[in-house]
Design an enzyme around this catalytic site. Structure first.
Site, PDB file in Angstrom:
ATOM      1  N   GLU A  17      41.482  -1.533  -6.926  1.00 39.16           N
ATOM      2  CA  GLU A  17      42.901  -0.263  -5.956  1.00 39.16           C
ATOM      3  C   GLU A  17      42.521  -0.855  -4.710  1.00 39.16           C
ATOM      4  O   GLU A  17      41.180  -0.713  -4.808  1.00 39.16           O
ATOM      5  CB  GLU A  17      42.612   0.666  -6.209  1.00 39.16           C
ATOM      6  CG  GLU A  17      43.797   1.841  -5.238  1.00 39.16           C
ATOM      7  CD  GLU A  17      43.990   3.166  -5.717  1.00 39.16           C
ATOM      8  OE1 GLU A  17      44.196   3.499  -6.428  1.00 39.16           O
ATOM      9  OE2 GLU A  17      43.211   3.967  -4.831  1.00 39.16           O
ATOM     10  N   ALA A  51      52.091   8.304   1.771  1.00 41.96           N
ATOM     11  CA  ALA A  51      53.063   8.744   1.529  1.00 41.96           C
ATOM     12  C   ALA A  51      53.620   8.852   2.963  1.00 41.96           C
ATOM     13  O   ALA A  51      53.660  10.023   3.847  1.00 41.96           O
ATOM     14  CB  ALA A  51      52.529  10.607   0.689  1.00 41.96           C
ATOM     15  N   GLY A 108      52.733  12.464  -5.079  1.00 41.55           N
ATOM     16  CA  GLY A 108      52.216  12.246  -3.117  1.00 41.55           C
ATOM     17  C   GLY A 108      51.671  14.398  -2.709  1.00 41.55           C
ATOM     18  O   GLY A 108      52.329  15.004  -3.795  1.00 41.55           O
ATOM     19  N   ASP A 109      50.935  13.891  -2.226  1.00 40.54           N
ATOM     20  CA  ASP A 109      50.155  14.911  -2.088  1.00 40.54           C
ATOM     21  C   ASP A 109      51.270  15.899  -0.820  1.00 40.54           C
ATOM     22  O   ASP A 109      51.334  15.691  -0.276  1.00 40.54           O
ATOM     23  CB  ASP A 109      49.034  15.210  -1.058  1.00 40.54           C
ATOM     24  CG  ASP A 109      47.870  15.560  -2.124  1.00 40.54           C
ATOM     25  OD1 ASP A 109      47.784  15.400  -3.022  1.00 40.54           O
ATOM     26  OD2 ASP A 109      46.570  14.581  -1.924  1.00 40.54           O
ATOM     27  N   ALA A 125      56.640  14.003 -10.049  1.00 40.58           N
ATOM     28  CA  ALA A 125      56.686  13.065 -10.283  1.00 40.58           C
ATOM     29  C   ALA A 125      57.416  11.849 -11.039  1.00 40.58           C
ATOM     30  O   ALA A 125      58.454  10.936 -11.873  1.00 40.58           O
ATOM     31  CB  ALA A 125      55.118  12.017 -10.599  1.00 40.58           C
ATOM     32  N   LYS A 272      36.578  -3.443  -0.463  1.00 36.44           N
ATOM     33  CA  LYS A 272      35.358  -3.365  -0.072  1.00 36.44           C
ATOM     34  C   LYS A 272      35.061  -4.853  -1.054  1.00 36.44           C
ATOM     35  O   LYS A 272      34.813  -4.884  -2.207  1.00 36.44           O
ATOM     36  CB  LYS A 272      34.265  -2.914  -0.379  1.00 36.44           C
ATOM     37  CG  LYS A 272      34.559  -1.448   0.784  1.00 36.44           C
ATOM     38  CD  LYS A 272      33.189  -1.585   2.016  1.00 36.44           C
ATOM     39  CE  LYS A 272      33.415  -0.542   2.651  1.00 36.44           C
ATOM     40  NZ  LYS A 272      34.180   0.901   2.418  1.00 36.44           N
TER      41      LYS A 272
HETATM   42  P1  FAD Z   1      52.793  15.052 -10.003  1.00 32.92           P
HETATM   43  O1  FAD Z   1      52.890  14.075 -11.665  1.00 32.92           O
HETATM   44  O2  FAD Z   1      54.285  15.437 -10.133  1.00 32.92           O
HETATM   45  O3  FAD Z   1      52.331  16.256 -10.548  1.00 32.92           O
HETATM   46  C1  FAD Z   1      51.849  17.077  -9.546  1.00 32.92           C
HETATM   47  C2  FAD Z   1      51.472  19.088 -10.241  1.00 32.92           C
HETATM   48  O4  FAD Z   1      52.854  19.268 -10.440  1.00 32.92           O
HETATM   49  C3  FAD Z   1      50.664  18.684 -11.311  1.00 32.92           C
HETATM   50  O5  FAD Z   1      50.426  20.278 -10.750  1.00 32.92           O
HETATM   51  C4  FAD Z   1      51.809  19.070 -12.065  1.00 32.92           C
HETATM   52  O6  FAD Z   1      51.329  19.537 -13.147  1.00 32.92           O
HETATM   53  C5  FAD Z   1      53.234  19.804 -11.422  1.00 32.92           C
HETATM   54  N1  FAD Z   1      54.220  19.227 -12.624  1.00 32.92           N
HETATM   55  C6  FAD Z   1      54.269  18.425 -12.737  1.00 32.92           C
HETATM   56  N2  FAD Z   1      55.694  18.503 -12.687  1.00 32.92           N
HETATM   57  C7  FAD Z   1      56.345  20.000 -12.926  1.00 32.92           C
HETATM   58  C8  FAD Z   1      57.420  20.613 -13.252  1.00 32.92           C
HETATM   59  N3  FAD Z   1      58.378  19.992 -13.924  1.00 32.92           N
HETATM   60  N4  FAD Z   1      57.488  21.779 -12.941  1.00 32.92           N
HETATM   61  C9  FAD Z   1      56.331  22.351 -12.339  1.00 32.92           C
HETATM   62  N5  FAD Z   1      55.748  21.250 -12.041  1.00 32.92           N
HETATM   63  C10 FAD Z   1      55.162  20.422 -12.127  1.00 32.92           C
HETATM   64  N6  FAD Z   1      48.961   9.759  -3.438  1.00 32.92           N
HETATM   65  C11 FAD Z   1      49.460   9.009  -2.269  1.00 32.92           C
HETATM   66  O7  FAD Z   1      49.418   8.777  -1.399  1.00 32.92           O
HETATM   67  N7  FAD Z   1      49.582   7.546  -2.635  1.00 32.92           N
HETATM   68  C12 FAD Z   1      49.402   6.934  -3.553  1.00 32.92           C
HETATM   69  O8  FAD Z   1      49.710   5.421  -3.173  1.00 32.92           O
HETATM   70  C13 FAD Z   1      48.194   7.501  -3.996  1.00 32.92           C
HETATM   71  N8  FAD Z   1      48.158   6.692  -5.724  1.00 32.92           N
HETATM   72  C14 FAD Z   1      47.553   7.588  -6.313  1.00 32.92           C
HETATM   73  C15 FAD Z   1      47.030   6.896  -7.916  1.00 32.92           C
HETATM   74  C16 FAD Z   1      45.843   7.812  -7.976  1.00 32.92           C
HETATM   75  C17 FAD Z   1      45.617   6.624  -9.963  1.00 32.92           C
HETATM   76  C18 FAD Z   1      45.988   8.934  -8.608  1.00 32.92           C
HETATM   77  C19 FAD Z   1      45.299  10.088  -9.614  1.00 32.92           C
HETATM   78  C20 FAD Z   1      46.441   9.669  -6.808  1.00 32.92           C
HETATM   79  C21 FAD Z   1      47.110   8.878  -6.271  1.00 32.92           C
HETATM   80  N9  FAD Z   1      47.821  10.023  -5.209  1.00 32.92           N
HETATM   81  C22 FAD Z   1      48.028   9.243  -4.321  1.00 32.92           C
HETATM   82  C23 FAD Z   1      47.499  11.235  -4.905  1.00 32.92           C
HETATM   83  C24 FAD Z   1      49.513  12.282  -5.469  1.00 32.92           C
HETATM   84  O9  FAD Z   1      49.892  11.487  -4.953  1.00 32.92           O
HETATM   85  C25 FAD Z   1      48.778  13.456  -5.491  1.00 32.92           C
HETATM   86  O10 FAD Z   1      47.330  13.763  -6.931  1.00 32.92           O
HETATM   87  C26 FAD Z   1      49.380  14.716  -5.570  1.00 32.92           C
HETATM   88  O11 FAD Z   1      49.344  15.857  -5.746  1.00 32.92           O
HETATM   89  C27 FAD Z   1      49.977  14.374  -6.698  1.00 32.92           C
HETATM   90  O12 FAD Z   1      51.382  13.313  -7.273  1.00 32.92           O
HETATM   91  P2  FAD Z   1      51.576  13.045  -8.874  1.00 32.92           P
HETATM   92  O13 FAD Z   1      51.972  11.902  -9.031  1.00 32.92           O
HETATM   93  O14 FAD Z   1      50.180  13.632 -10.044  1.00 32.92           O
HETATM   94  O15 FAD Z   1      52.347  14.936  -8.827  1.00 32.92           O
END
Ligand code: FAD
Length: 287
Positions: A17, A51, A108-109, A125, A272
């Protein structure tokens, strides 16, 4: 090339990555670093996405450069928080125009002080995954969390939502970093038990800066095992020693994963090339 094709062979994969520059000034140095990693010919490379930021276009240019210049399949991350449908459409069009076929669909956060703005189109997501699926022939990945996502009330609920995300159209998953392989094995057991069958890439972070890791772990909720804490305590004041120890720890984790049938290893290589190269060398007879 679609990553679903790469995973279909079921051969072990090693991928890296990288992240795009935050400013235009940094573009050339980031390009050089990502090219250094691409020259190692990993099975694929992923490029993160800022994001809602103005630098999101760099994800496409970095990914496109890696893919076209080095013929390494790329995976572009895409987040949906604070984006309108129109902004997502623009990104999908740009990815298509640059022949990028793989997207890691993320929420995203949530920004601090967040108040949902009516123009943001997706809350989770899984909704983005479903939308991308309706917009073209992409291979789509999603994120997963062996220790649970920090916002989740419990792992059971997190895995139920993960199943929803997979049902929406994920072709594969990539995990958050973890430092104790038993946590991953336990998670994989539960994920498979829940009926999630897509390939899972194990996210490995070589920790080469002891000072950063405590902060990263407290933000992501990742556990630092005692054995690893000892390494950080002992070597974090000596950057060269910390780097060597961090690479050795990550290598050991990877070898154990491969020995236990976890075939897809995604290394958070943080732009890196030297670290990526060392890890590849350490696995030269294994992969
Ligand atoms: P989701 O899958 O939407 O989940 C987020 C939270 O919502 C979880 O607690 C889940 O249980 C809950 N949830 C899901 N669906 C529902 C629903 N229907 N109702 C209620 N709650 C629900 N961030 C960036 O900004 N840029 C990046 O490039 C990036 N790359 C990443 C790569 C990896 C491999 C990982 C693990 C994380 C990455 N992140 C990145 C961080 C990520 O955006 C954050 O962890 C974010 O908080 C959650 O994203 P997610 O896609 O997992 O969200």
């Amino acid at each position: 090339m679609k990553l679903s094709e790469v995973f279909k062979t079921n051969k072990p994969t090693l991928s890296f990555e990288v992240f795009p520059p935050k400013t235009t000034d940094a573009f050339d140095s980031v390009k050089e670093a990502t090219e250094g990693i691409a020259a190692l010919k990993p099975d694929f490379m992923s490029v993160t996405y800022g994001a809602g930021g103005g630098t999101s276009r760099y994800t496409v240019s970095v990914a496109e450069n890696i893919q076209n210049k080095y013929n390494v399949p790329t995976l572009a991350h895409l987040t949906c928080v604070s984006s309108t449908k129109q902004q997502i459409n623009q990104m999908l069009d740009a990815l298509k125009a640059n022949n990028i076929e793989n997207i890691l669909a993320l929420r995203g956060d949530i920004p601090e002080g967040y108040e949902k703005n009516g123009s943001w189109s997706f809350d989770h997501a899984s909704q983005l995954v479903q939308y991308i699926r309706s917009k073209g022939d992409f291979c789509i990945g999603g994120a997963c969390y062996p220790e649970g996502h920090p916002e989740s009330p419990n792992q059971k609920q997190d895995i139920l939502y993960l199943k929803e995300k997979c049902n929406a159209g994920c072709d594969f998953l990539t995990t958050q970093m973890f430092f104790d392989n038993n946590i991953l094995y336990n998670f994989l057991y539960k994920v498979r038990d829940a009926g999630i069958t897509v390939p899972v890439c194990a996210g490995i972070m070589p920790v080469t800066n002891g000072k950063q890791i405590s902060r990263i772990c407290s933000l992501s909720g990742t556990l630092l095992p005692g054995r690893f804490k000892q390494i950080v305590d002992k070597f974090s004041d000596n950057p060269a020693a910390m780097k060597q120890a961090g690479i050795a720890y990550a290598t050991e984790q990877i070898i154990d994963l491969l020995a236990n049938g976890v075939n897809h290893i995604h290394v958070y290589s943080m732009n890196k090339p030297d670290i990526a190269q060392k890890i590849k060398e350490n696995l030269s007879q294994i992969l």
